[in-house]
Motif scaffolding. Structure first.
Motif, PDB file in Angstrom:
ATOM      1  N   UNK A 192       0.822  -1.215   0.000  1.00  0.00           N
ATOM      2  CA  UNK A 192       0.000   0.000   0.000  1.00  0.00           C
ATOM      3  C   UNK A 192       0.854   1.263   0.000  1.00  0.00           C
ATOM      4  N   UNK A 193       1.847   1.307   0.863  1.00  0.00           N
ATOM      5  CA  UNK A 193       2.660   2.516   0.967  1.00  0.00           C
ATOM      6  C   UNK A 193       3.508   2.754  -0.273  1.00  0.00           C
ATOM      7  N   UNK A 194       4.101   1.701  -0.819  1.00  0.00           N
ATOM      8  CA  UNK A 194       4.897   1.882  -2.034  1.00  0.00           C
ATOM      9  C   UNK A 194       4.008   2.302  -3.206  1.00  0.00           C
ATOM     10  N   UNK A 195       2.772   1.788  -3.241  1.00  0.00           N
ATOM     11  CA  UNK A 195       1.837   2.203  -4.283  1.00  0.00           C
ATOM     12  C   UNK A 195       1.492   3.680  -4.125  1.00  0.00           C
ATOM     13  N   UNK A 196       1.247   4.104  -2.881  1.00  0.00           N
ATOM     14  CA  UNK A 196       0.933   5.515  -2.638  1.00  0.00           C
ATOM     15  C   UNK A 196       2.121   6.414  -2.936  1.00  0.00           C
ATOM     16  N   UNK A 197       3.328   5.883  -2.745  1.00  0.00           N
ATOM     17  CA  UNK A 197       4.535   6.665  -3.049  1.00  0.00           C
ATOM     18  C   UNK A 197       4.871   6.642  -4.537  1.00  0.00           C
ATOM     19  N   UNK A 198       4.141   5.859  -5.295  1.00  0.00           N
ATOM     20  CA  UNK A 198       4.376   5.797  -6.734  1.00  0.00           C
ATOM     21  C   UNK A 198       5.599   4.986  -7.115  1.00  0.00           C
ATOM     22  N   UNK A 199       6.062   4.094  -6.240  1.00  0.00           N
ATOM     23  CA  UNK A 199       7.302   3.363  -6.489  1.00  0.00           C
ATOM     24  C   UNK A 199       7.078   1.881  -6.759  1.00  0.00           C
ATOM     25  N   UNK A 200       5.858   1.387  -6.655  1.00  0.00           N
ATOM     26  CA  UNK A 200       5.594  -0.046  -6.751  1.00  0.00           C
ATOM     27  C   UNK A 200       5.620  -0.519  -8.200  1.00  0.00           C
ATOM     28  N   UNK A 201       6.421  -1.546  -8.443  1.00  0.00           N
ATOM     29  CA  UNK A 201       6.514  -2.129  -9.783  1.00  0.00           C
ATOM     30  C   UNK A 201       5.786  -3.471  -9.856  1.00  0.00           C
ATOM     31  N   UNK A 202       6.181  -4.425  -8.989  1.00  0.00           N
ATOM     32  CA  UNK A 202       5.640  -5.775  -9.036  1.00  0.00           C
ATOM     33  C   UNK A 202       5.491  -6.323  -7.626  1.00  0.00           C
ATOM     34  N   UNK A 203       4.452  -7.135  -7.428  1.00  0.00           N
ATOM     35  CA  UNK A 203       4.265  -7.829  -6.152  1.00  0.00           C
ATOM     36  C   UNK A 203       4.385  -9.328  -6.406  1.00  0.00           C
TER      37      UNK A 203
END
Length: 526
Positions: free
Chosen positions: A21-32
């Motif tokens: 959630x936090x990485x998505x909100x920070x705009x940094x999430x690539x893959x889970x």
């Protein structure tokens, strides 16, 4: 700092979903990446458009993914982090860094060799209230720190792959080491395993620092309510960090005054709410990781910091293991004239003579008697109802069972074996059929020798290493082999004798002996 979607998350379960959630909100999430397809399906509904995979290799081989956040079970940290580092990825890993010092040290070396960022998720160090608490300590507002204690308690998710010490305590250990800027000299821990045998769900750990500061850490997932409280006691004031309360950081300017110069009186004062900048700790922690990745900075909680925490955890784990087999019962009186190591245990109704030493992990069972000046090595079991004379030396890994009597000055070598039942069967109780064994004054039993019960070993006899005694041994007899045979005679001082016309004189101590009726006897024993 420009945020790029180049972070992969490995493990999106209990805590990993918060990282996602936090990485998505920070705009940094690539893959889970997660082994559960159900978890991945739920994530794609919550975050449309994100990439998901069930394969770790998909993440490690993807050149677009610059770094990974590891939130898989603790037992997997070493393997996953090592693979990620060797793949050229920077790594943020949830606590603990690994489950052993050897593995953690290898991960730190690998990160250095590959010039990769390695950061450990010690969340509280990024909590704004804890950062403010550090300021209070560093500025001297609390005075000299004297004691720190923390309670991290809950009735929540019970782990099966790690005990409560490794699950909860790393956070508090990390903060204590950060506040004091030093490592403890001594660590002790005890606890209980009430849900899963062998897996501690409650522990109390104490830390003693070289300058006299002490702390304790109480962690449990068998508490009726959630508590996350951290108390710092200083010579001038006290501070409390309570992560469950709305008033998260309080300052208590209590003081101690001395009435008439010798009577201490506590002067209580109203607590003060300490203001600090707000922010979600996990988001602040992950933002710090992103900053370190993009600017090639050393993280606040880097691999070296993770090693310091792990050293304390491993010391606490060893302390738990040392106490795990202790029987329940009162300890010997503090003013006793003998010494028993803290990892050993002495039952009630035991008699022990002055000057006797009992070393690590040994147990003296009820009804046993030990004389003066005995030396009991590591992992020795005596009794119940065993009888041991004065000045007896029992080396490591020996059990002296009921029915065995050791007279004065007997020596029992490492891992030698006494028995007390001649024909044992697991399904047939035979404790009423014990055959006594008598080892007479001054006899020596070598390492790994076996004494079959019902026999007597004569005065100053010598049983060679690995020999098996199946019949009585005469005084001064030298026994070797399996089954043991009389292969010679030995002096009281331990030197082998040479018989000439049924007489012998020891060249080492000048004692004289004669053979009479196939038995050796001293002519003029001193």
């Amino acid at each position: 700092m420009t945020i790029i979607k180049n972070i992969g998350v490995i493990g999106a379960g209990y805590w990993g979903k918060n990282i996602v959630r936090n990485l998505h909100e920070l705009g940094a999430l690539h893959t889970v990446c997660d082994s559960s397809q159900t978890t991945l399906d739920a994530l794609t509904k919550t975050y449309p458009g994100i990439a998901v995979t069930g394969s770790l290799n998909d993440v490690l081989r993807n050149a677009e993914i610059r770094a990974v956040a590891v939130a898989s079970p603790a037992a997997t940290h070493y393997d996953v982090v090592k693979q990620a580092l060797l793949s050229g990825k920077d790594v943020y890993v949830e606590k603990p860094l690994a489950l052993t010092m050897r593995e953690a040290e290898e991960l730190v070396r690998t990160a250095e060799q590959k010039q990769r960022i390695l950061m450990v998720g010690h969340l509280l160090q990024y909590h704004p209230a804890v950062i403010k608490l550090k300021e209070l300590v560093s500025s001297g507002q609390l005075g000299k720190i004297q004691y720190i204690y923390s309670n991290r308690l809950n009735i929540g998710k019970l782990r099966t792959e790690e005990n409560i010490l490794w699950s909860f305590a790393p956070h508090d250990i990390s903060v204590i080491l950060m506040l004091l800027e030093k490592e403890p000299a001594r660590v002790a821990s005890f606890g209980g395993a009430y849900v899963n045998p062998g897996l501690y769900d409650t522990t109390m750990t104490t830390l003693e620092f070289p300058d006299g500061v002490k702390s304790h850490i109480f962690v449990s997932w068998l508490n009726p309510f959630k508590e996350q409280k951290f108390v710092v006691v200083g010579s001038k004031a006290m501070a409390v960090f309570d992560d469950v309360s709305d008033q998260k950081l309080l300052f208590y300017p209590h003081s101690i005054e001395w009435k008439e110069g010798s009577i201490p009186v506590a002067r209580k004062a109203e607590h003060q709410l300490v203001p600090f900048e707000k922010g979600e700790p996990l988001k602040l922690e992950l933002s710090h990781f992103l900053e370190c990745v993009h600017e090639r900075k050393t993280p606040k909680t880097d691999g070296a910091e993770g090693l310091r925490v792990l050293r304390v955890l491993e010391a606490a784990e060893k302390s738990l293991a040392a106490r795990a087999t202790r029987a329940v019962g009162p300890s010997p009186a503090a003013d006793t004239a003998y010494f028993a190591h803290e990892s050993s245990y002495v039952d009630d109704s035991v008699q022990i003579g002055e000057g006797t030493n009992i070393w690590h992990f040994s147990h003296v069972l009820k009804g046993s008697q030990l004389g003066k000046g005995c030396k009991i090595g590591q992992n020795v079991v005596i009794g119940p109802n065993a009888s041991i004379g004065n000045n007896v030396k029992i080396q490591n890994n020996v059990s002296v069972y009921e029915g065995v009597v050791l007279e004065d000055d007997v020596f029992c070598g490492p891992s030698m074996v006494f028995t007390n039942v001649f024909n044992p069967r697991s399904e047939i109780p035979r404790m009423k059929e014990l055959r006594p064994t008598l080892v007479k004054k001054g006899a020596t039993i070598g390492a790994n020798a076996t004494i079959v019960c019902g026999n007597a070993i004569g005065r100053y006899a010598f049983i060679g290493a690995g020999a098996v005694v199946t019949k009585d041994v005469p005084d001064y007899g030298l026994i070797t082999g399996n089954p043991g045979i009389l292969s010679g005679w030995i002096c009281r001082c331990g030197e082998k004798l040479k018989l000439v016309k049924n007489k012998a004189a020891c060249k080492a101590c000048n004692r004289s002996y004669r053979l009479k009726n196939k038995m050796l006897e001293a002519v003029a024993e001193k």
